[in-house]
Design a protein around this motif. Structure first.
Motif, mmCIF file in Angstrom:
data_model
loop_
_atom_site.group_PDB
_atom_site.id
_atom_site.type_symbol
_atom_site.label_atom_id
_atom_site.label_comp_id
_atom_site.label_asym_id
_atom_site.label_seq_id
_atom_site.Cartn_x
_atom_site.Cartn_y
_atom_site.Cartn_z
ATOM 1 N N ILE A 14 -71.137 6.117 29.469
ATOM 2 C CA ILE A 14 -69.381 6.582 27.763
ATOM 3 C C ILE A 14 -68.906 8.760 28.326
ATOM 4 O O ILE A 14 -68.318 8.220 28.587
ATOM 5 C CB ILE A 14 -69.401 6.254 26.926
ATOM 6 C CG1 ILE A 14 -70.063 4.816 26.848
ATOM 7 C CG2 ILE A 14 -69.331 7.129 26.030
ATOM 8 C CD1 ILE A 14 -70.420 4.170 25.527
ATOM 9 N N LEU A 15 -69.981 9.370 27.836
ATOM 10 C CA LEU A 15 -70.153 10.524 27.400
ATOM 11 C C LEU A 15 -69.546 11.582 29.588
ATOM 12 O O LEU A 15 -69.124 11.434 29.160
ATOM 13 C CB LEU A 15 -71.173 11.875 27.858
ATOM 14 C CG LEU A 15 -71.745 11.381 25.944
ATOM 15 C CD1 LEU A 15 -73.013 11.910 25.678
ATOM 16 C CD2 LEU A 15 -70.822 11.632 25.421
ATOM 17 N N GLN A 16 -70.338 10.730 30.279
ATOM 18 C CA GLN A 16 -69.913 10.816 31.764
ATOM 19 C C GLN A 16 -68.317 10.259 31.827
ATOM 20 O O GLN A 16 -67.296 10.485 32.251
ATOM 21 C CB GLN A 16 -70.548 10.069 33.192
ATOM 22 C CG GLN A 16 -71.902 11.625 32.739
ATOM 23 C CD GLN A 16 -73.030 10.637 33.918
ATOM 24 O OE1 GLN A 16 -73.128 9.522 33.793
ATOM 25 N NE2 GLN A 16 -73.706 11.482 34.401
ATOM 26 N N ARG A 17 -68.144 9.392 31.700
ATOM 27 C CA ARG A 17 -66.657 9.548 32.235
ATOM 28 C C ARG A 17 -65.557 9.628 31.044
ATOM 29 O O ARG A 17 -64.914 10.216 31.214
ATOM 30 C CB ARG A 17 -66.654 7.409 31.135
ATOM 31 C CG ARG A 17 -65.610 6.766 31.888
ATOM 32 C CD ARG A 17 -65.256 5.287 31.418
ATOM 33 N NE ARG A 17 -64.953 5.383 30.131
ATOM 34 C CZ ARG A 17 -66.417 4.419 29.591
ATOM 35 N NH1 ARG A 17 -67.060 3.885 30.743
ATOM 36 N NH2 ARG A 17 -66.305 4.152 28.273
ATOM 37 N N ALA A 23 -61.762 14.648 28.666
ATOM 38 C CA ALA A 23 -61.443 14.997 27.072
ATOM 39 C C ALA A 23 -63.095 15.681 26.826
ATOM 40 O O ALA A 23 -64.128 16.801 27.820
ATOM 41 C CB ALA A 23 -62.025 13.426 26.915
ATOM 42 N N ILE A 24 -63.449 16.124 25.405
ATOM 43 C CA ILE A 24 -64.549 16.604 24.684
ATOM 44 C C ILE A 24 -65.194 15.727 24.183
ATOM 45 O O ILE A 24 -64.820 15.136 23.205
ATOM 46 C CB ILE A 24 -63.810 18.101 24.294
ATOM 47 C CG1 ILE A 24 -62.996 18.583 25.001
ATOM 48 C CG2 ILE A 24 -65.307 18.803 23.930
ATOM 49 C CD1 ILE A 24 -62.250 19.876 24.308
ATOM 50 N N GLU A 41 -60.593 14.153 21.011
ATOM 51 C CA GLU A 41 -59.240 15.255 22.314
ATOM 52 C C GLU A 41 -59.489 15.817 23.379
ATOM 53 O O GLU A 41 -60.613 16.450 23.508
ATOM 54 C CB GLU A 41 -57.925 14.987 22.176
ATOM 55 C CG GLU A 41 -57.446 13.564 21.069
ATOM 56 C CD GLU A 41 -56.316 14.407 19.999
ATOM 57 O OE1 GLU A 41 -55.973 15.330 19.698
ATOM 58 O OE2 GLU A 41 -55.371 12.705 19.317
ATOM 59 N N CYS A 42 -58.388 15.828 24.628
ATOM 60 C CA CYS A 42 -58.513 16.763 25.758
ATOM 61 C C CYS A 42 -58.634 17.874 25.560
ATOM 62 O O CYS A 42 -58.660 18.921 25.504
ATOM 63 C CB CYS A 42 -57.881 16.598 26.779
ATOM 64 S SG CYS A 42 -58.057 15.267 27.246
ATOM 65 N N THR A 43 -57.603 18.410 23.970
ATOM 66 C CA THR A 43 -57.785 19.880 23.693
ATOM 67 C C THR A 43 -58.593 19.848 22.306
ATOM 68 O O THR A 43 -58.660 20.848 21.995
ATOM 69 C CB THR A 43 -56.136 19.548 22.168
ATOM 70 O OG1 THR A 43 -56.554 18.875 21.191
ATOM 71 C CG2 THR A 43 -55.119 18.979 23.201
ATOM 72 N N GLY A 44 -59.401 18.885 22.188
ATOM 73 C CA GLY A 44 -60.246 19.550 21.182
ATOM 74 C C GLY A 44 -60.716 19.143 19.833
ATOM 75 O O GLY A 44 -61.321 19.569 19.175
ATOM 76 N N LEU A 66 -74.478 22.062 23.417
ATOM 77 C CA LEU A 66 -74.065 21.317 21.773
ATOM 78 C C LEU A 66 -72.649 20.052 22.629
ATOM 79 O O LEU A 66 -72.235 20.252 21.614
ATOM 80 C CB LEU A 66 -73.840 22.233 21.809
ATOM 81 C CG LEU A 66 -74.863 23.109 20.733
ATOM 82 C CD1 LEU A 66 -74.436 24.346 19.515
ATOM 83 C CD2 LEU A 66 -75.543 22.116 20.326
ATOM 84 N N SER A 67 -71.568 20.916 23.764
ATOM 85 C CA SER A 67 -70.361 19.794 24.091
ATOM 86 C C SER A 67 -70.296 19.993 25.735
ATOM 87 O O SER A 67 -71.195 20.892 26.219
ATOM 88 C CB SER A 67 -69.970 20.886 23.199
ATOM 89 O OG SER A 67 -69.000 22.082 24.327
ATOM 90 N N ASN A 68 -69.796 19.642 25.812
ATOM 91 C CA ASN A 68 -69.330 19.699 27.400
ATOM 92 C C ASN A 68 -68.443 21.081 28.083
ATOM 93 O O ASN A 68 -68.465 21.206 29.072
ATOM 94 C CB ASN A 68 -68.800 18.177 28.025
ATOM 95 C CG ASN A 68 -67.451 17.738 27.720
ATOM 96 O OD1 ASN A 68 -67.300 18.479 25.989
ATOM 97 N ND2 ASN A 68 -66.530 17.226 27.973
ATOM 98 N N GLU A 69 -68.253 21.408 26.962
ATOM 99 C CA GLU A 69 -67.308 22.506 26.989
ATOM 100 C C GLU A 69 -69.206 23.900 27.320
ATOM 101 O O GLU A 69 -68.741 24.810 27.365
ATOM 102 C CB GLU A 69 -67.231 23.039 25.617
ATOM 103 C CG GLU A 69 -65.654 22.535 24.956
ATOM 104 C CD GLU A 69 -65.286 22.823 24.344
ATOM 105 O OE1 GLU A 69 -64.109 22.339 24.160
ATOM 106 O OE2 GLU A 69 -65.676 22.667 22.985
#
Length: 70
Positions: A14-17, A23-24, A41-44, A66-69
């Protein structure tokens, strides 16, 4: 989160997709044996969903991020 039902994607999938679609995700809470992740959302900006999991594969996938960022 209990074991996924047959045909249900794992928490890691789910997270990889989610991140592959741009998205974030963010770790909202972490313990040694479980994690709560928020899906944004993609904007975070706005949180769309969240889930808690004790899946060892997910904990390994997240590592210390802590995030995919990160």
């Amino acid at each position: 989160m209990t074991a996924p039902q047959p045909g249900t994607p794992s928490a890691t999938a789910i997270l990889q997709r989610w991140q592959d679609s741009g998205a974030i995700w963010r770790v909202l809470s972490r313990r040694s044996d479980r994690v709560t992740v928020g899906l944004y959302e993609c904007t975070g900006g706005q949180e769309v969903d969240r889930f808690t999991s004790d899946d060892p594969a997910l904990l390994q996938f997240l590592g210390e991020r802590l995030s995919n960022e990160d």
